[in-house]
Every structure is written in structure tokens, then in C-alpha cells.
Enzyme design. Structure first.
Site, PDB file in Angstrom:
ATOM      1  N   ASP A 185       2.498  -9.596  12.500  1.00 44.37           N
ATOM      2  CA  ASP A 185       2.000  -9.947  11.167  1.00 44.37           C
ATOM      3  C   ASP A 185       2.667 -11.225  10.667  1.00 44.37           C
ATOM      4  O   ASP A 185       3.100 -11.313   9.517  1.00 44.37           O
ATOM      5  CB  ASP A 185       2.256  -8.791  10.198  1.00 44.37           C
ATOM      6  CG  ASP A 185       1.369  -8.861   8.955  1.00 44.37           C
ATOM      7  OD1 ASP A 185       0.329  -9.560   9.002  1.00 44.37           O
ATOM      8  OD2 ASP A 185       1.709  -8.224   7.950  1.00 44.37           O
ATOM      9  N   ALA A 195       0.814  -1.210   0.000  1.00 46.63           N
ATOM     10  CA  ALA A 195       0.000   0.000   0.000  1.00 46.63           C
ATOM     11  C   ALA A 195       0.846   1.258   0.000  1.00 46.63           C
ATOM     12  O   ALA A 195       0.467   2.271  -0.606  1.00 46.63           O
ATOM     13  CB  ALA A 195      -0.931  -0.011   1.213  1.00 46.63           C
ATOM     14  N   LYS A 246      13.637  -1.374  -1.123  1.00 46.91           N
ATOM     15  CA  LYS A 246      12.272  -0.958  -0.799  1.00 46.91           C
ATOM     16  C   LYS A 246      12.194   0.560  -0.793  1.00 46.91           C
ATOM     17  O   LYS A 246      12.924   1.227  -0.056  1.00 46.91           O
ATOM     18  CB  LYS A 246      11.868  -1.504   0.575  1.00 46.91           C
ATOM     19  CG  LYS A 246      10.482  -1.056   1.048  1.00 46.91           C
ATOM     20  CD  LYS A 246      10.208  -1.572   2.452  1.00 46.91           C
ATOM     21  CE  LYS A 246       8.877  -1.069   2.978  1.00 46.91           C
ATOM     22  NZ  LYS A 246       8.620  -1.495   4.368  1.00 46.91           N
ATOM     23  N   LYS A 249       7.111   0.165  -2.730  1.00 46.55           N
ATOM     24  CA  LYS A 249       7.423  -0.766  -3.810  1.00 46.55           C
ATOM     25  C   LYS A 249       8.805  -1.345  -3.561  1.00 46.55           C
ATOM     26  O   LYS A 249       9.671  -0.673  -3.005  1.00 46.55           O
ATOM     27  CB  LYS A 249       7.389  -0.053  -5.168  1.00 46.55           C
ATOM     28  CG  LYS A 249       6.013   0.469  -5.555  1.00 46.55           C
ATOM     29  CD  LYS A 249       6.055   1.207  -6.897  1.00 46.55           C
ATOM     30  CE  LYS A 249       4.675   1.746  -7.257  1.00 46.55           C
ATOM     31  NZ  LYS A 249       4.713   2.487  -8.546  1.00 46.55           N
TER      32      LYS A 249
END
Length: 367
Positions: free
Chosen positions: A165, A51, A68, A54
Site C-alpha cells: 500500500d 475503517a 492507534k 482511530k
């Protein structure tokens, strides 16, 4: 300590009474050891996208890496939030080092926010399991992967970091598919016993029930929880490793979350050996305080391997070691994404290495 720690930042921010760091974009200085000159970065093909960021395959001083690039945001509020998240993520993933954490290489903030990590060629654990269906992993291999994950989590928790996560998409594999490494600190947080942490949305199917309340939490609301949320997620991942099925199959993510949180529903462990069923069911207990910590989980997994004579174990001998192996002090970290794989499931590594140098664009030409 079973894993090593370093402190890459000078933090000038005040601390809350809870002990939690406040990350302000203007109040940290990245240690020169980890500061990357953007002129040394060359950007290749995009290999992942989220979100707010990239990820590209790239080069850093002739080393193939994952780059990143974090989107800065449009409004002043978004920009401040992203910069604070960047500071927090870099501080965490460069603070600890372990063989089962993806290696951090460095970062830079200008001209854009960039995090550079090692690039793993084995893909995600999710992709590996999907390619194996309808077959399943040998139990010894599944337990070996579970040990990798548990050791990574033990290291994080020993430094007060909650991942929040944990799922197969955030577990990456080495090229030989023998080692699993934990990645993605986008939702990771520091833990203190009294702090109130935000209940930001992770992936519902793997999230612990205490992350919900009788009234659905709005993003950013405060809720008490601790490091035992990761033990619950670990149980779901271990169940998936052993069955190679999606947990809560037939339910949407929200249905799975509702069933787990309000009806105490869990996937069935009845078909598993008693020792493995005990590990899983103890980790996903409704009461977080009743769940084992990762040191205990590691010992239970090792005991299973010792007491079950595996005539031809497929996992490397390292999994029988009771001690964590750490990386040398010059290579701490975590966080990366995998390169794209072709339709055969193979990573086109050789093809990428044969590309001419012009295949990679200078970082500053892109930004």
C-alpha cells in the site's frame, strides 16, 4: 544486512507449507519489552481515522506519541479477524528497524487493542505536495525523498515483508520536511515464494496490475504475486514526486486500475531526464520479473545524483551515502499517523505543548 531485526513475539502457531505465519489471537505472546501498560497512556485529540481504527495524539511516559486504537468488531468472526490482523501488524512493525520506517514504541491488547508509535510533526507527503501546488519539488529533493522510500522498502523486502500500500498518504515527514518515513502496515504481508496471498483492496491508483485478473477479484480471493508489486507502486510515487500531479489524472481509481491492468497504460515520462525516465519505466513494467529490486533502484537513484552536478543540492548530505542508516537496537519499528495541521499548513505543535496536563485523558477513563 542494511537494517536490523528483532522478534517481539513468541509464536506458537503452526506454519503453512508455504512458510507463511498463521496468526491466531490466542497463540502469540508479546515480548515484555514491547508490552505497554495502559495506565501509562493518556489520550489526546483524534488525528486520524480508518475503517477499523482511530489514531490519537497522546502521551506515553511523558513522550508525545501516536496511539492507534483498533475497533474490535461486532461478530465473533470480525473479532477473530481483527485480533489476527493486530497480531500480524504488531509483529511486522516491531520486527524491523530503520531510519526511514516510523518508530514502533509498543502495544497492548487489553482493555482494547492499541499500537503506539512515534508522532511525526511534518504531516503526510500527500499534504506536503498539495500545499506546494502548482509548483513542483526540485528534482534533487524529489530524488532524495525517493531514496528515503527506496531504503525503507529495501529493508522490508530484506526481511520478507511486502508493504502492498505504498502511496503518498502512507509516507510521513519529519518536522523539518527533510526526511520521509514509511508508515501503515495495515496491508503488509510476509512473502514466501509459493504462498497464495489475498488480493485485498489497497488504493487502486497505485496498485500493481498483477493484483487484478481478467475477472475482478472478490475481496479475500487468492492470487499469486510477490514483492515486485511494491516496485510498481514506487514508480507511481516517484512520478508523482517529480510532477506533483495526480497519476492517471482525469480517471477515477477504478478507471486508472482498468487502464493499467488491461491496456498497459502508464503516466507519461517523456518530459523527464532519460535517467529518471528509465528508473520509472523499469519499475512499472508489466512483467513483475522485469522490474528491478530496491537495491538496484537505490543504486540507480544514487547514480543520477552523482552524474548530475547539482550546484546547490537541497537534500541533506545523507542521501549520497550508499549504505542504509539504522536505528539503535532499542527503537525498532514502523507505523504512525500525523497530527492535524491548521489552514496555513503549519502543525500546531507549540499550541499543543502549551496545553495543561488535563488536556490528555487517562486511557482507562476512555475505555
Amino acid at each position: 544486512m542494511s537494517c536490523s531485526v528483532s522478534y517481539p513475539f513468541t509464536l506458537c502457531a503452526n506454519r503453512m507449507e508455504s512458510g507463511r505465519r498463521i496468526y491466531s489471537p490466542d497463540e502469540y505472546i508479546l515480548d515484555a519489552k514491547w508490552l505497554i501498560d495502559p495506565n501509562h497512556l493518556f489520550v489526546g485529540p483524534k488525528i486520524g481515522e480508518g475503517a477499523h481504527a482511530k489514531v490519537y495524539e497522546g502521551k506515553c511516559k511523558n513522550q508525545t506519541v501516536a496511539i492507534k486504537i483498533i475497533h474490535k468488531g461486532e461478530t465473533p468472526e470480525d473479532i477473530a479477524k481483527r485480533e489476527a490482523q493486530f497480531a500480524r501488524e504488531v509483529e511486522m512493525l516491531s520486527r524491523v528497524q530503520h531510519n526511514n520506517l516510523v518508530k514502533f514504541i509498543g502495544a497492548c491488547k487489553e482493555p482494547v487493542m492499541v499500537i503506539v508509535t512515534e508522532l511525526l510533526w511534518g504531516g503526510t507527503l500527500r499534504k506536503y505536495l498539495l500545499n506546494m501546488r502548482p509548483g513542483c519539488l526540485d528534482r534533487s529533493v524529489a530524488v532524495g525523498f525517493a531514496l528515503d522510500i527506496a531504503r525503507a522498502m529495501e529493508c522490508l523486502h530484506s526481511h520478507g515483508i511486502i508493504h502492498r500500500d505504498l502511496k503518498p498518504e502512507n509516507l510521513l515527514m519529519t518536522a523539518d520536511h527533510k526526511t520521509v518515513k514509511l508508515a501503515d502496515f495495515g496491508l503488509a504481508r510476509e512473502e514466501s515464494l509459493t504462498e497464495m496471498m489475498t488480493a485485498e483492496t489497497g488504493t487502486y491508483r497505485w496498485m500493481a496490475p498483477e493484483l487484478y485478473s481478467t475477472v475482478t477479484l472478490r475481496q479475500g480471493e487468492k492470487k499469486h504475486y510477490n514483492h515486485k508489486v511494491d516496485a510498481y507502486s514506487f514508480a507511481i510515487v516517484l512520478w508523482e514526486l517529480l510532477h506533483n500531479k495526480m497519476p492517471f489524472e482525469g480517471m477515477s481509481n477504478l478507471q486508472a486500475a482498468y487502464a493499467a491492468a488491461f491496456k498497459n497504460v502508464r503516466p507519461s515520462a517523456e518530459d523527464l531526464p532519460e535517467e529518471l525516465a528509465t528508473i520509472i519505466t523499469s519499475c512499472w513494467q508489466e512483467d513483475p520479473n522485469a522490474r528491478p529490486n530496491f537495491s538496484q533502484i537505490i543504486q540507480m537513484l544514487l547514480k543520477y545524483l552523482y552524474t548530475n552536478s547539482l550546484s546547490e543540492p537541497s537534500v541533506p548530505p545523507r542521501i549520497f551515502m550508499s549504505e542504509n542508516i539504522v536505528l539503535p537496537p532499542d527503537s525498532p519499528g514502523t507505523r504512525s499517523l500525523m497530527p492535524v495541521r491548521d489552514d496555513t499548513g503549519d502543525t500546531p505543535k507549540a499550541m499543543m505543548e502549551d496545553k495543561p496536563k488535563g488536556f490528555f485523558l487517562c486511557f482507562n477513563q476512555c475505555y
